[in-house]
Design an enzyme around this catalytic site. Structure first.
Site, PDB file in Angstrom:
ATOM      1  CB  SER A  60      -8.170   1.011   5.969  1.00 50.69           C
ATOM      2  OG  SER A  60      -8.675   1.983   5.859  1.00 50.69           O
ATOM      3  CB  SER A  62      -7.242   3.538   3.549  1.00 53.27           C
ATOM      4  OG  SER A  62      -6.646   3.463   3.726  1.00 53.27           O
ATOM      5  CE  LYS A  88      -4.098   2.442   2.411  1.00 52.15           C
ATOM      6  NZ  LYS A  88      -4.678   1.891   3.940  1.00 52.15           N
TER       7      LYS A  88
HETATM    8  N1  GLN Z   1     -12.942   4.673   6.496  1.00 52.85           N
HETATM    9  C1  GLN Z   1     -12.118   4.779   7.902  1.00 52.85           C
HETATM   10  C2  GLN Z   1     -11.084   5.942   7.990  1.00 52.85           C
HETATM   11  O1  GLN Z   1     -11.624   6.570   6.530  1.00 52.85           O
HETATM   12  C3  GLN Z   1     -11.236   4.037   8.747  1.00 52.85           C
HETATM   13  C4  GLN Z   1      -9.543   4.503   7.290  1.00 52.85           C
HETATM   14  C5  GLN Z   1      -8.583   3.423   7.858  1.00 52.85           C
HETATM   15  O2  GLN Z   1      -8.430   2.665   7.942  1.00 52.85           O
HETATM   16  N2  GLN Z   1      -7.193   3.889   6.932  1.00 52.85           N
HETATM   17  O3  GLN Z   1     -11.009   6.758   8.441  1.00 52.85           O
END
Ligand code: GLN
Length: 475
Positions: free
Chosen positions: A178, A154, A79
């Site tokens: 994420s 994400s 990532k």
């Molecule tokens: N969807 C969550 C956010 O937007 C989690 C994101 C993540 O785990 N990086 O913050």
């Protein structure tokens, strides 16, 4: 060689037995990426030279008859929130469009030391802020199982690469879900380790007290092998824990009979899609047949998890993202005449809408006069949420829930409503806030063929039980 079917274990074994070379594996993966990733858009940057250099190191070991390291020749995607030496690392943001880091993230360094081959960097929501990968400055990722749907976020690019077969495994990061949520949407395994289990050194920070690095893989065994490699104390991260790392793979073989599983009523309430509920409940029954005992439990503060998360995560993000000022690295505006104009314009031009929204929310929550009412209050509720889990784990060995309230949704479906988007993580943010480990394992699919994931949560540093149960579900 059918690269679609390779796992971590089978790849290493085939290279050791000289069925094919690591160089050949890497070339096949790049062929597939170039032919097929145009639509999925899981990759942002490929690093072919680095990959082929590493492949020839592995091949030389195989030629010499040396014992191959545990991940020898395994092509992995990273990532783009993890920095890679001499390979562009953008965090999905325009502000880091031309950022070439001078060092490697510890997790990446450990993977390569174990023989793995980094194919490239995967697309993600900007600074890991999002649940659908639609916040990437470089355009969205599409779900390989249905291109009209999001892959989740994400770590959408990492999940999609594994699902599409353009990598055998990937690393993602989980701050509020994420790793687990995109794993669920794409039908792969996604493991978030305990906070502190894996070093965050070289992970571009979003919310430091919530950020975790973990693997996305085709099988639970592969997740166990990757975790073993990247876990363990790192002097470069003061929050990394000095706790012994078990041989997870060996533990997988142990039966799950006799384990007590908590089923929290709050995770099976309104808002849970019927097909998701049915698939998760059917798999809980399978675990009962394997000899697990089921106990209904309550995690009474669950309703406060989303607001608590969005106060703490945005507060920490506003502090972490202050470093992008156009001075040290990243985008610098050419339109500015004064220093403060340079700060403002560089940030205005470099950050996307969601990142700006969060910086404003977080700055507000931390501002004098509001700090006590928002940030401090949220920290107190965080403690209550962690206590919910502590109490539950006095009675049960693990907790089973759906990973997300629905299967993958359509691209564009939630982009105009940030609050609806935030709810996609309703079942995952709690584990990040409590610092406990969790996995998402595929457990079925909808009538239209979209994957459904089941989440298993465990005690601090007890990834072993989580992996064992996921392994049982997978079988
Ligand atoms: N969807 C969550 C956010 O937007 C989690 C994101 C993540 O785990 N990086 O913050």
């Amino acid at each position: 060689m059918n690269i679609q079917e390779l796992t971590v274990e089978s790849t290493r074994a085939a290279i050791a037995e000289k069925q094919f070379t690591a160089t050949h594996v890497v070339e096949e993966f790049y062929k597939k990426i170039k032919a097929e990733d145009g639509e999925t858009h899981a990759y942002l940057t490929l690093c072919e030279e680095r990959a082929l250099r590493q492949a020839s190191r592995v091949d030389e070991m195989a030629r010499n008859g040396d014992t191959l390291p545990p991940l020898a020749g395994v092509p992995i995607a990273i990532k783009d929130v993890m920095v890679t030496k001499d390979v562009r690392s953008t965090a999905g943001s325009k502000i880091l469009q031309n950022f070439i880091p001078p060092y490697d993230c510890t997790a990446v360094e450990r993977l390569e030391a174990a023989g793995a081959i980094v194919l490239g960097k995967t697309n993600c929501d900007e600074f890991a802020m999002g649940s659908s990968n639609e916040n990437s400055a470089y355009g969205p990722v599409r779900n390989p199982r249905d291109p009209s749907c999001v892959p989740g976020g994400s770590s959408g690019g990492s999940a999609a690469a594994v699902a599409a077969g353009t990598a055998i495994a990937a690393l993602g990061s989980d701050t509020g879900g994420s790793i687990r949520q995109p794993a669920s949407f794409c039908g792969v395994v996604g493991l978030m380790p305990t906070y502190g289990r894996v070093s965050r050194y070289g992970l571009i920070a979003f919310a430091s007290s919530l950020d975790h690095i973990g693997p996305l893989t085709r099988t639970v065994k592969d997740a166990a092998m990757l975790l073993r490699t990247i876990a363990g104390h790192d002097p470069l991260d003061s929050t990394s824990a000095d706790v012994p790392v078990p041989d997870y793979e060996e533990e997988l073989a142990k039966p799950v009979k006799g384990l007590k599983l908590g089923v929290p009523q709050e995770y099976f309430a309104d808002g849970l899609d019927g097909e998701v509920r049915a698939a998760v409940e059917a798999n809980i029954q399978k675990l009962v047949q394997d000899g697990c005992e089921i106990m209904p439990i309550s995690l009474p503060h669950t309703a406060y998890a989303i607001p608590t998360y969005y106060v703490i995560a945005t507060a920490e993000a506003s502090a972490n993202l202050a470093r992008y000022d156009g001075v040290r690295y990243g985008h610098r505006s050419t339109q500015a005449r004064t220093l403060s104009e340079m700060y403002r314009k560089s940030r205005d031009e470099g950050f996307g809408a969601e990142v700006k929204r969060r910086i404003m929310l977080g700055t507000y929550a931390l501002s004098s006069g509001y700090y006590d009412a928002y940030y401090l209050k949220a920290q107190k509720v965080r403690t209550l949420l962690a206590r919910d889990f502590e109490n539950a784990f006095c009675q049960v060995d693990a907790i089973v829930t759906p990973t997300a309230p629905t299967a993958a949704f359509k691209l564009g479906e939630k982009t105009s409503d940030p609050l609806a988007m935030y709810l996609a993580d309703i079942y995952t943010v709690t584990a990040d806030l409590a610092g406990i480990p969790g996995i998402s394992v595929p457990c079925g699919q909808t009538k239209t063929g979209l994957p459904i994931g089941m989440q298993i949560l465990g005690r601090h540093f007890d990834e072993t039980t989580v992996l064992r149960l996921a392994h049982a579900v997978e079988r």
